[in-house]
Design a protein around this motif. Structure first.
Motif, PDB file in Angstrom:
ATOM      1  N   PRO A 316       0.818  -1.220   0.000  1.00  0.00           N
ATOM      2  CA  PRO A 316       0.000   0.000   0.000  1.00  0.00           C
ATOM      3  C   PRO A 316       0.853   1.271   0.000  1.00  0.00           C
ATOM      4  N   ALA A 317       1.972   1.247   0.719  1.00  0.00           N
ATOM      5  CA  ALA A 317       2.837   2.432   0.764  1.00  0.00           C
ATOM      6  C   ALA A 317       3.392   2.766  -0.613  1.00  0.00           C
ATOM      7  N   LYS A 318       3.722   1.721  -1.382  1.00  0.00           N
ATOM      8  CA  LYS A 318       4.230   1.941  -2.741  1.00  0.00           C
ATOM      9  C   LYS A 318       3.143   2.540  -3.613  1.00  0.00           C
ATOM     10  N   SER A 319       1.910   2.058  -3.438  1.00  0.00           N
ATOM     11  CA  SER A 319       0.783   2.606  -4.213  1.00  0.00           C
ATOM     12  C   SER A 319       0.523   4.065  -3.870  1.00  0.00           C
ATOM     13  N   ALA A 320       0.808   4.438  -2.621  1.00  0.00           N
ATOM     14  CA  ALA A 320       0.590   5.816  -2.177  1.00  0.00           C
ATOM     15  C   ALA A 320       1.765   6.727  -2.500  1.00  0.00           C
ATOM     16  N   ASP A 321       2.783   6.177  -3.161  1.00  0.00           N
ATOM     17  CA  ASP A 321       3.981   6.938  -3.557  1.00  0.00           C
ATOM     18  C   ASP A 321       4.759   7.478  -2.364  1.00  0.00           C
ATOM     19  N   LEU A 322       4.783   6.717  -1.274  1.00  0.00           N
ATOM     20  CA  LEU A 322       5.640   7.091  -0.156  1.00  0.00           C
ATOM     21  C   LEU A 322       7.099   6.874  -0.552  1.00  0.00           C
ATOM     22  N   GLU A 323       7.986   7.728  -0.094  1.00  0.00           N
ATOM     23  CA  GLU A 323       9.384   7.679  -0.498  1.00  0.00           C
ATOM     24  C   GLU A 323      10.296   7.507   0.714  1.00  0.00           C
ATOM     25  N   PRO A 324      11.374   6.729   0.567  1.00  0.00           N
ATOM     26  CA  PRO A 324      12.367   6.648   1.647  1.00  0.00           C
ATOM     27  C   PRO A 324      12.983   8.017   1.923  1.00  0.00           C
ATOM     28  N   LEU A 325      13.451   8.209   3.148  1.00  0.00           N
ATOM     29  CA  LEU A 325      14.099   9.434   3.609  1.00  0.00           C
ATOM     30  C   LEU A 325      13.144  10.626   3.662  1.00  0.00           C
ATOM     31  N   THR A 326      11.838  10.321   3.763  1.00  0.00           N
ATOM     32  CA  THR A 326      10.865  11.354   4.115  1.00  0.00           C
ATOM     33  C   THR A 326      10.291  10.982   5.482  1.00  0.00           C
ATOM     34  N   PHE A 327       9.761  11.979   6.176  1.00  0.00           N
ATOM     35  CA  PHE A 327       9.268  11.739   7.531  1.00  0.00           C
ATOM     36  C   PHE A 327       7.778  11.427   7.522  1.00  0.00           C
ATOM     37  N   ALA A 347       9.760   5.869  15.697  1.00  0.00           N
ATOM     38  CA  ALA A 347       9.437   4.536  15.181  1.00  0.00           C
ATOM     39  C   ALA A 347       8.544   3.761  16.146  1.00  0.00           C
ATOM     40  N   TYR A 348       8.753   3.958  17.442  1.00  0.00           N
ATOM     41  CA  TYR A 348       7.930   3.263  18.437  1.00  0.00           C
ATOM     42  C   TYR A 348       6.463   3.626  18.264  1.00  0.00           C
ATOM     43  N   ASP A 349       6.179   4.910  18.101  1.00  0.00           N
ATOM     44  CA  ASP A 349       4.798   5.350  17.923  1.00  0.00           C
ATOM     45  C   ASP A 349       4.156   4.667  16.721  1.00  0.00           C
ATOM     46  N   PHE A 350       4.919   4.585  15.615  1.00  0.00           N
ATOM     47  CA  PHE A 350       4.374   3.988  14.394  1.00  0.00           C
ATOM     48  C   PHE A 350       4.071   2.506  14.586  1.00  0.00           C
ATOM     49  N   HIS A 351       5.039   1.742  15.110  1.00  0.00           N
ATOM     50  CA  HIS A 351       4.836   0.295  15.251  1.00  0.00           C
ATOM     51  C   HIS A 351       3.739  -0.026  16.271  1.00  0.00           C
ATOM     52  N   THR A 352       3.671   0.766  17.332  1.00  0.00           N
ATOM     53  CA  THR A 352       2.607   0.562  18.310  1.00  0.00           C
ATOM     54  C   THR A 352       1.248   0.848  17.683  1.00  0.00           C
ATOM     55  N   TYR A 353       1.189   1.889  16.874  1.00  0.00           N
ATOM     56  CA  TYR A 353      -0.061   2.245  16.198  1.00  0.00           C
ATOM     57  C   TYR A 353      -0.493   1.160  15.209  1.00  0.00           C
ATOM     58  N   MET A 354       0.454   0.642  14.424  1.00  0.00           N
ATOM     59  CA  MET A 354       0.104  -0.345  13.413  1.00  0.00           C
ATOM     60  C   MET A 354      -0.453  -1.627  14.033  1.00  0.00           C
ATOM     61  N   THR A 357      -4.226  -1.692  13.973  1.00  0.00           N
ATOM     62  CA  THR A 357      -4.936  -1.628  12.701  1.00  0.00           C
ATOM     63  C   THR A 357      -5.287  -3.028  12.197  1.00  0.00           C
ATOM     64  N   GLU A 358      -6.136  -3.073  11.170  1.00  0.00           N
ATOM     65  CA  GLU A 358      -6.542  -4.345  10.577  1.00  0.00           C
ATOM     66  C   GLU A 358      -6.519  -4.236   9.061  1.00  0.00           C
ATOM     67  N   ALA A 359      -6.394  -5.387   8.421  1.00  0.00           N
ATOM     68  CA  ALA A 359      -6.479  -5.418   6.963  1.00  0.00           C
ATOM     69  C   ALA A 359      -7.850  -4.892   6.527  1.00  0.00           C
ATOM     70  N   SER A 388      -2.751  -7.272   4.958  1.00  0.00           N
ATOM     71  CA  SER A 388      -2.580  -7.934   6.249  1.00  0.00           C
ATOM     72  C   SER A 388      -1.128  -8.319   6.505  1.00  0.00           C
ATOM     73  N   SER A 389      -0.745  -8.283   7.769  1.00  0.00           N
ATOM     74  CA  SER A 389       0.529  -8.803   8.265  1.00  0.00           C
ATOM     75  C   SER A 389       0.202  -9.525   9.563  1.00  0.00           C
ATOM     76  N   GLY A 390      -0.079 -10.826   9.436  1.00  0.00           N
ATOM     77  CA  GLY A 390      -0.562 -11.552  10.600  1.00  0.00           C
ATOM     78  C   GLY A 390      -1.964 -11.085  10.930  1.00  0.00           C
ATOM     79  N   SER A 391      -2.146 -10.651  12.169  1.00  0.00           N
ATOM     80  CA  SER A 391      -3.476 -10.208  12.611  1.00  0.00           C
ATOM     81  C   SER A 391      -3.650  -8.704  12.520  1.00  0.00           C
ATOM     82  N   GLN A 392      -2.665  -7.977  12.018  1.00  0.00           N
ATOM     83  CA  GLN A 392      -2.755  -6.529  11.964  1.00  0.00           C
ATOM     84  C   GLN A 392      -2.622  -6.031  10.535  1.00  0.00           C
ATOM     85  N   GLY A 393      -2.876  -4.726  10.373  1.00  0.00           N
ATOM     86  CA  GLY A 393      -2.765  -4.128   9.059  1.00  0.00           C
ATOM     87  C   GLY A 393      -1.325  -3.970   8.627  1.00  0.00           C
ATOM     88  N   TYR A 394      -1.133  -3.855   7.312  1.00  0.00           N
ATOM     89  CA  TYR A 394       0.212  -3.753   6.736  1.00  0.00           C
ATOM     90  C   TYR A 394       0.251  -2.583   5.773  1.00  0.00           C
TER      91      TYR A 394
END
Length: 542
Positions: A316-327, A347-354, A357-359, A388-394
């Protein structure tokens, strides 16, 4: 062309005439103990054969050891196949991301950037010797002679070998043959376990050094910095302990704390009323040693936040045109009819948030970039649907704290001796082991030289610890790789023996028929597995 490839080409040019000479002049080559073996050359000796006979005379012990060896090999077989299948599944996301280089595919200390010269040579020599000794001892325990031992060479050293008498080995009953093939895998596994146990005792006695900080063991410490990231240009070195943070222009530094969920480690303001934002730049206070004079400030103000490190293909990130080295600034999520926007400081905030989430959730991502004019801009990307990534969104991104990979002295020392930290489900233990084994790719062996100053331990202690670590690492990798169900790995012959045993249990009584059927089945599986293994290896190194 990099240096490693150039050296490999030179070695190839030198090796080809040697191989041709051995092929065309076998009698002359034999005087120097050289024998052609396919595209390689065997350097044959008789070293260790007498010792194998003396140790192998305890037949009852080696009969029991043979049973243990087959069980151990079966476990490692499933682990190896799990690794291979996971790697194959992940191939689409790796395509186009670039490889780590051909030098990583060759276990040559000093040539492979991951293998240190001294520790690597010692550990690799021990691993190869005990592996072949295992084969030889079990051969003698089953009254099979050992014709030669030595080194297998093909452009670069490929390993040691032990050559049981082929006629006698083929004449052995199935149990004896499987005991011989499984022995090398198991002695490597046992030696790895012994080395790890001794290392665990030594590392457990290491304490965090005194820096005049009451909570020094929980200070965020830098052990890796991504190139081309804001962290890379900040001047803060790997090995630094971060003591404080302030926005550019402020007078006073604020204390920092570590946030961790067991897998991701980040740092933030200790004051819960303050939050790091990628819209601002910051000055860091850090220590590079235990003395007051070692406390410094970053000379460049650093943009801080959850920095996107990689974007997976077909995500999904690739489809949204997210780019490395952006915040990563925020994610607006639509779930069950409710829409909420969440902001990220690290990074902690992001992984905890994800993990919440769900697929199927709809996500609109905002990122922060710096324009050509130096202005900070918020970019809103197209809405995507999380997979999906296991039981959470990806979403399909990995993030760091502005390019810093951080830990704490206490977490680092715990992770150096506990591959299963944070594991709960059975699959967590398997993944924890593989993550631990990937440590050298991240500069861990088990603690980088640059951060040993965090601890109150002598240089001699670290020399012993690192020697034991590399003995453990190379032995367990040699054991797991040899469990691959493909020829010429030991696992290929064991797989054939296992199929033979299964056919017998299913009622196929004709020994010749079983041998033919098991040979055909194992040959087919071997071809498929080698193709899978080669594809994964090629993708990772090129």
């Amino acid at each position: 062309m990099d240096t490693a490839m150039l050296v490999l080409i030179i070695l190839f040019i030198i090796y080809v005439p040697i191989w041709v000479w051995v092929w065309r002049k076998p009698e002359q080559a034999a005087k120097y103990h050289l024998v052609k073996y396919g595209p390689t050359v065997m350097i044959k000796t008789t070293l260790g054969i007498k010792a194998m006979g003396k140790i192998g005379k305890y037949k009852t012990f080696w009969r029991v050891f043979g049973f243990i060896s087959k069980v151990t090999s079966a476990i490692l077989f499933f682990l190896m196949m799990y690794m291979l299948i996971v790697a194959i599944i992940a191939l689409p996301s790796r395509l186009g991301s670039g490889g780590i280089g051909i030098q990583y595919a060759l276990a040559i200390p000093g040539f492979n950037p991951m293998l240190p010269l001294t520790y690597g040579i010692v550990a690799l020599f021990i691993a190869m010797v005990v592996h072949e000794m295992g084969h030889g001892i079990q051969s003698r325990a089953n009254d099979c002679d050992v014709d030669s031992t030595g080194l297998l060479y093909g452009v670069v050293p490929l390993g040691a070998f032990c050559e049981p008498n082929e006629t006698q080995l083929k004449a052995l009953h199935r149990r004896g043959q499987m005991d011989v093939y499984a022995a090398g895998i198991t002695v490597n596994t046992f030696l790895a376990a012994i080395a790890f146990a001794i290392m665990l005792v030594l590392v457990s006695s290491v304490s965090v050094a005194d820096f005049g900080q009451s909570d020094a063991s929980d200070l965020p410490g830098v052990y890796y910095i991504d190139e081309d990231s804001p962290a890379f240009v900040s001047g803060v070195p790997t090995s630094a302990l971060i003591l404080g943070i302030k926005e550019a222009g402020e007078d006073e530094f604020h204390d920092v704390i570590v946030k961790t969920n067991g897998r991701t480690v980040s740092f933030d303001y200790a004051d819960p009323n303050l939050k790091i934002s990628p819209l601002n730049t910051y000055i860091l206070k850090y220590a590079t040693g235990p003395n007051e004079s070692d406390i410094k400030e970053s000379q460049v103000s650093v943009q801080m936040g959850a920095l996107i490190k990689t974007v997976s293909n077909n995500s999904p990130a690739k489809s949204a045109d997210l780019e490395p080295l952006t915040f990563l600034y925020s994610i607006t999520l639509t779930h069950g009819g409710a829409t909420t926007e969440t902001y990220f400081s690290n990074a902690y905030d992001f992984h905890t948030y994800m993990s919440t989430t769900e697929a199927g959730d709809l996500a609109t991502v905002k990122t922060v970039t710096i324009s050509d004019g130096g202005d900070i801009e918020i970019v809103t990307h197209d809405q995507v649907t999380l997979t999906s990534s296991g039981s959470q969104g990806y979403l399909g991104i990995s993030v760091t704290d502005s390019g810093f990979t951080v830990t704490t002295p206490s977490i680092m020392i715990e992770n150096s001796i506990n591959p299963f930290a944070g594991a709960s489900a059975p699959i967590d233990y398997v993944q924890g082991l593989f993550k631990y084994l990937s440590g050298p790719f991240n500069g861990l062996d088990p603690v980088p030289n640059s951060i040993t100053w965090w601890y109150d331990a002598s240089d001699f202690t670290w020399i012993i610890v690192k020697t034991l670590y590399w003995i453990f690492w190379l032995d367990i990798l040699l054991a797991i790789s040899n469990a691959l169900p493909a020829y010429p790995f030991d696992g290929g012959f064991l797989f054939e023996g296992g199929i033979n045993w299964l056919l017998e249990k299913l009622g196929v009584k004709d020994a010749e028929k079983r041998k033919k059927m098991s040979g055909n089945a194992s040959g087919a599986v071997s071809t498929v597995v080698l193709l899978m293994f080669g594809l994964v290896l090629l993708t990772f190194i090129i």
